[in-house]
Design a protein around this motif. Structure first.
Motif, PDB file in Angstrom:
ATOM      1  N   GLY A  60      21.261  76.824   8.707  1.00  0.00           N
ATOM      2  CA  GLY A  60      19.741  77.671   8.316  1.00  0.00           C
ATOM      3  C   GLY A  60      19.006  78.609   8.083  1.00  0.00           C
ATOM      4  O   GLY A  60      17.880  79.237   7.559  1.00  0.00           O
ATOM      5  N   THR A  61      19.486  79.256   9.741  1.00  0.00           N
ATOM      6  CA  THR A  61      18.418  80.350  10.121  1.00  0.00           C
ATOM      7  C   THR A  61      18.813  81.955   9.244  1.00  0.00           C
ATOM      8  O   THR A  61      20.700  82.493   8.851  1.00  0.00           O
ATOM      9  CB  THR A  61      18.895  80.916  11.439  1.00  0.00           C
ATOM     10  N   ARG A  62      18.305  82.450   8.845  1.00  0.00           N
ATOM     11  CA  ARG A  62      18.532  83.504   7.776  1.00  0.00           C
ATOM     12  C   ARG A  62      18.719  85.012   8.661  1.00  0.00           C
ATOM     13  O   ARG A  62      17.640  85.199   9.265  1.00  0.00           O
ATOM     14  CB  ARG A  62      17.189  84.308   6.949  1.00  0.00           C
ATOM     15  N   ILE A  63      19.516  85.772   8.886  1.00  0.00           N
ATOM     16  CA  ILE A  63      19.783  86.664   9.749  1.00  0.00           C
ATOM     17  C   ILE A  63      19.862  87.996   9.432  1.00  0.00           C
ATOM     18  O   ILE A  63      20.827  87.828   8.344  1.00  0.00           O
ATOM     19  CB  ILE A  63      20.997  86.579  11.179  1.00  0.00           C
ATOM     20  N   GLY A  64      19.052  88.923   9.146  1.00  0.00           N
ATOM     21  CA  GLY A  64      18.949  90.987   8.768  1.00  0.00           C
ATOM     22  C   GLY A  64      20.417  91.261  10.028  1.00  0.00           C
ATOM     23  O   GLY A  64      20.144  91.647  10.256  1.00  0.00           O
ATOM     24  N   VAL A  65      20.904  92.001   8.447  1.00  0.00           N
ATOM     25  CA  VAL A  65      22.173  92.954   9.033  1.00  0.00           C
ATOM     26  C   VAL A  65      21.425  94.380   8.464  1.00  0.00           C
ATOM     27  O   VAL A  65      21.881  94.208   7.247  1.00  0.00           O
ATOM     28  CB  VAL A  65      23.153  92.834   8.624  1.00  0.00           C
ATOM     29  N   VAL A  96      22.407  82.325   7.404  1.00  0.00           N
ATOM     30  CA  VAL A  96      23.334  83.761   6.490  1.00  0.00           C
ATOM     31  C   VAL A  96      22.739  84.720   6.567  1.00  0.00           C
ATOM     32  O   VAL A  96      21.898  84.896   7.167  1.00  0.00           O
ATOM     33  CB  VAL A  96      22.047  82.587   5.333  1.00  0.00           C
ATOM     34  N   MET A  97      23.932  85.453   6.739  1.00  0.00           N
ATOM     35  CA  MET A  97      23.211  86.705   7.337  1.00  0.00           C
ATOM     36  C   MET A  97      23.404  87.373   5.499  1.00  0.00           C
ATOM     37  O   MET A  97      23.154  87.386   4.207  1.00  0.00           O
ATOM     38  CB  MET A  97      24.736  87.003   7.113  1.00  0.00           C
ATOM     39  N   VAL A  98      22.239  88.312   5.735  1.00  0.00           N
ATOM     40  CA  VAL A  98      21.983  88.990   4.848  1.00  0.00           C
ATOM     41  C   VAL A  98      21.587  90.768   5.265  1.00  0.00           C
ATOM     42  O   VAL A  98      20.939  90.562   6.112  1.00  0.00           O
ATOM     43  CB  VAL A  98      19.654  88.361   4.380  1.00  0.00           C
ATOM     44  N   ASP A  99      22.164  91.606   3.938  1.00  0.00           N
ATOM     45  CA  ASP A  99      21.710  92.660   4.554  1.00  0.00           C
ATOM     46  C   ASP A  99      20.426  93.363   4.248  1.00  0.00           C
ATOM     47  O   ASP A  99      19.680  93.139   3.359  1.00  0.00           O
ATOM     48  CB  ASP A  99      22.341  93.456   3.468  1.00  0.00           C
ATOM     49  N   ILE A 100      20.094  94.215   5.221  1.00  0.00           N
ATOM     50  CA  ILE A 100      18.302  94.434   5.263  1.00  0.00           C
ATOM     51  C   ILE A 100      18.758  96.520   5.404  1.00  0.00           C
ATOM     52  O   ILE A 100      19.573  96.567   5.734  1.00  0.00           O
ATOM     53  CB  ILE A 100      17.894  93.651   5.805  1.00  0.00           C
ATOM     54  N   ASP A 101      17.254  96.972   4.899  1.00  0.00           N
ATOM     55  CA  ASP A 101      17.211  98.323   5.100  1.00  0.00           C
ATOM     56  C   ASP A 101      16.407  98.364   5.410  1.00  0.00           C
ATOM     57  O   ASP A 101      15.062  98.939   4.333  1.00  0.00           O
ATOM     58  CB  ASP A 101      17.730  98.569   4.082  1.00  0.00           C
ATOM     59  N   PRO A 102      15.368  98.321   6.617  1.00  0.00           N
ATOM     60  CA  PRO A 102      13.722  98.556   7.414  1.00  0.00           C
ATOM     61  C   PRO A 102      13.760  99.854   7.518  1.00  0.00           C
ATOM     62  O   PRO A 102      14.285 101.119   6.944  1.00  0.00           O
ATOM     63  CB  PRO A 102      14.449  98.323   8.902  1.00  0.00           C
ATOM     64  N   ASP A 103      12.847  99.782   6.533  1.00  0.00           N
ATOM     65  CA  ASP A 103      12.229 101.858   6.145  1.00  0.00           C
ATOM     66  C   ASP A 103      11.555 102.274   7.986  1.00  0.00           C
ATOM     67  O   ASP A 103      11.258 101.407   8.918  1.00  0.00           O
ATOM     68  CB  ASP A 103      10.390 102.094   5.440  1.00  0.00           C
ATOM     69  N   SER A 169       7.901  93.784  10.722  1.00  0.00           N
ATOM     70  CA  SER A 169       6.773  93.242  10.996  1.00  0.00           C
ATOM     71  C   SER A 169       7.283  92.268   9.307  1.00  0.00           C
ATOM     72  O   SER A 169       6.924  91.174   9.263  1.00  0.00           O
ATOM     73  CB  SER A 169       5.893  93.561  11.146  1.00  0.00           C
ATOM     74  N   GLN A 170       7.047  93.231   8.347  1.00  0.00           N
ATOM     75  CA  GLN A 170       6.502  92.160   7.046  1.00  0.00           C
ATOM     76  C   GLN A 170       8.728  91.517   6.730  1.00  0.00           C
ATOM     77  O   GLN A 170       8.106  90.622   6.181  1.00  0.00           O
ATOM     78  CB  GLN A 170       7.169  93.662   5.568  1.00  0.00           C
ATOM     79  N   LEU A 171       9.638  92.234   7.240  1.00  0.00           N
ATOM     80  CA  LEU A 171      10.655  91.736   6.848  1.00  0.00           C
ATOM     81  C   LEU A 171      10.424  90.171   7.988  1.00  0.00           C
ATOM     82  O   LEU A 171      10.997  89.058   7.591  1.00  0.00           O
ATOM     83  CB  LEU A 171      12.246  92.410   7.473  1.00  0.00           C
ATOM     84  N   PHE A 172      10.083  89.955   9.312  1.00  0.00           N
ATOM     85  CA  PHE A 172       9.906  88.697  10.280  1.00  0.00           C
ATOM     86  C   PHE A 172       8.841  87.845   9.068  1.00  0.00           C
ATOM     87  O   PHE A 172       9.162  86.483   9.403  1.00  0.00           O
ATOM     88  CB  PHE A 172       9.714  89.057  11.340  1.00  0.00           C
ATOM     89  N   ARG A 173       8.045  88.297   7.883  1.00  0.00           N
ATOM     90  CA  ARG A 173       7.100  87.776   7.992  1.00  0.00           C
ATOM     91  C   ARG A 173       7.012  87.509   6.498  1.00  0.00           C
ATOM     92  O   ARG A 173       7.403  85.979   5.678  1.00  0.00           O
ATOM     93  CB  ARG A 173       5.514  88.108   7.786  1.00  0.00           C
ATOM     94  N   SER A 174       8.343  87.587   6.395  1.00  0.00           N
ATOM     95  CA  SER A 174       9.693  86.859   4.689  1.00  0.00           C
ATOM     96  C   SER A 174      10.286  85.632   4.895  1.00  0.00           C
ATOM     97  O   SER A 174       9.956  84.658   5.161  1.00  0.00           O
ATOM     98  CB  SER A 174      10.016  87.465   4.335  1.00  0.00           C
ATOM     99  N   ILE A 176      12.604  86.799   6.835  1.00  0.00           N
ATOM    100  CA  ILE A 176      14.466  87.125   8.011  1.00  0.00           C
ATOM    101  C   ILE A 176      13.884  86.313   9.008  1.00  0.00           C
ATOM    102  O   ILE A 176      12.982  86.484   9.260  1.00  0.00           O
ATOM    103  CB  ILE A 176      14.390  87.966   8.070  1.00  0.00           C
ATOM    104  N   GLU A 177      14.967  85.883   9.846  1.00  0.00           N
ATOM    105  CA  GLU A 177      14.650  84.731  11.484  1.00  0.00           C
ATOM    106  C   GLU A 177      14.850  86.155  12.733  1.00  0.00           C
ATOM    107  O   GLU A 177      14.349  85.779  13.265  1.00  0.00           O
ATOM    108  CB  GLU A 177      14.083  83.557  11.288  1.00  0.00           C
ATOM    109  N   LEU A 178      15.934  87.007  12.282  1.00  0.00           N
ATOM    110  CA  LEU A 178      16.398  87.544  13.538  1.00  0.00           C
ATOM    111  C   LEU A 178      16.675  88.709  13.029  1.00  0.00           C
ATOM    112  O   LEU A 178      17.940  88.742  12.027  1.00  0.00           O
ATOM    113  CB  LEU A 178      17.531  86.731  14.367  1.00  0.00           C
ATOM    114  N   VAL A 179      17.639  89.562  13.530  1.00  0.00           N
ATOM    115  CA  VAL A 179      18.239  90.676  13.321  1.00  0.00           C
ATOM    116  C   VAL A 179      19.114  91.239  14.101  1.00  0.00           C
ATOM    117  O   VAL A 179      18.755  90.857  16.069  1.00  0.00           O
ATOM    118  CB  VAL A 179      17.321  91.659  12.989  1.00  0.00           C
TER     119      VAL A 179
END
Length: 264
Positions: A60-65, A96-103, A169-174, A176-179
């Motif tokens: 169930g862990t959501r991992i940002g890529v 769960v793998m989630v595509d992310i694009d940190p500013d 920080s915003q991603l981890f507060r949403s 997303i638990e890991l990157v």
């Protein structure tokens, strides 16, 4: 395996142990971490128990890529293939793998390098000017453009660093638990390569968490055809070293690279 806990955003000095296994790494970092009243950047906190989640399931862990960032950099095919396999391992663990694009991620390497060069040159300037022969060619080469750097340029770079810190920080507060991302675009360099080109281009992925202060670990995700290690980087929110080690241990046990040795 090497891990570093969060640190000061300006100095970007991050100390972490180098070990063979994830558990050993957590034990070492736990012994190193803690409050130092003589260090103005030290926080009065013990950071918790870094091993508290080791062995706990990741389901169930959501991992940002950071897919866009990864795709923007030239990686060797060995690295990309190993990273695809690492993603598959995490999916098999229920993640769960989630595509992310940190500013600010694409600017983090250059911004961090500029600040390091600017601050280090200010510290060493007098000795560099008076006794340049006492510094190595490598060291002097890294400061070749430093005299032209200004405080305005340094502050602009820090603002870019701040954008990435805020975005993560915003991603981890949403949710997303890991990157995760490749720890390096190519296999590890040999000593011969380092000696031949000591000022060679650094990995664009290595400075991102020095810039933000997030805890991160780099561990093996395979070996190249020449038996050189390939690295996987895992990061979490500030003060969540326990989550980094939970994920790193789960991957280590699933992939089994810690049981293999490079061919000598």
């Amino acid at each position: 395996i090497t891990c570093c806990a969060g640190g000061d955003i300006e100095a970007m000095d991050h100390v972490g142990p180098l070990t063979r296994t994830v558990v050993d790494n957590a034990i070492m970092l736990q012994a190193m971490a803690g409050y130092d009243p003589k260090d103005p950047s030290s926080v009065d906190s013990d950071g918790g128990d870094f091993r508290s989640l080791i062995g706990q399931p990741l389901r169930g862990t959501r991992i940002g890529v950071p897919r866009k960032f990864i795709d923007s950099i030239e990686h060797t095919e060995e690295i990309l293939a190993a990273f695809r396999q690492a993603e598959s391992e995490f999916r098999s663990l229920g993640c769960v793998m989630v595509d992310i694009d940190p500013d600010g991620l694409s600017e983090s390497h250059d911004a961090g390098s500029l600040v390091i060069t600017y601050e280090a040159y200010r510290y060493h300037r007098q000795n560099l000017e008076r006794h340049p022969e006492e510094f190595s060619v490598n060291f002097r080469g890294r400061f070749a453009k430093a005299p032209g750097l200004t405080e305005i340029a340094s502050e602009t770079a820090k603002a870019k660093m701040g954008r990435l810190r805020q975005s993560l920080s915003q991603l981890f507060r949403s949710d997303i638990e890991l990157v995760i991302n490749p720890g390096r675009e190519r296999p590890a360099q040999t000593m011969a390569e380092l000696r031949a080109d000591p000022l060679g281009k650094r990995s664009l992925a290595l400075r991102m968490y020095s810039v933000t202060g997030n805890p991160a670990v780099v561990l093996p995700m395979g070996f190249s055809r020449d038996s050189l290690p390939l690295g996987l980087q895992i990061a979490a929110a500030h003060w969540r070293e326990d989550r980094v080690y939970q994920a790193a241990y789960a991957y280590e046990q699933a992939a089994g690279w810690h049981m293999r040795h490079p061919i000598s």
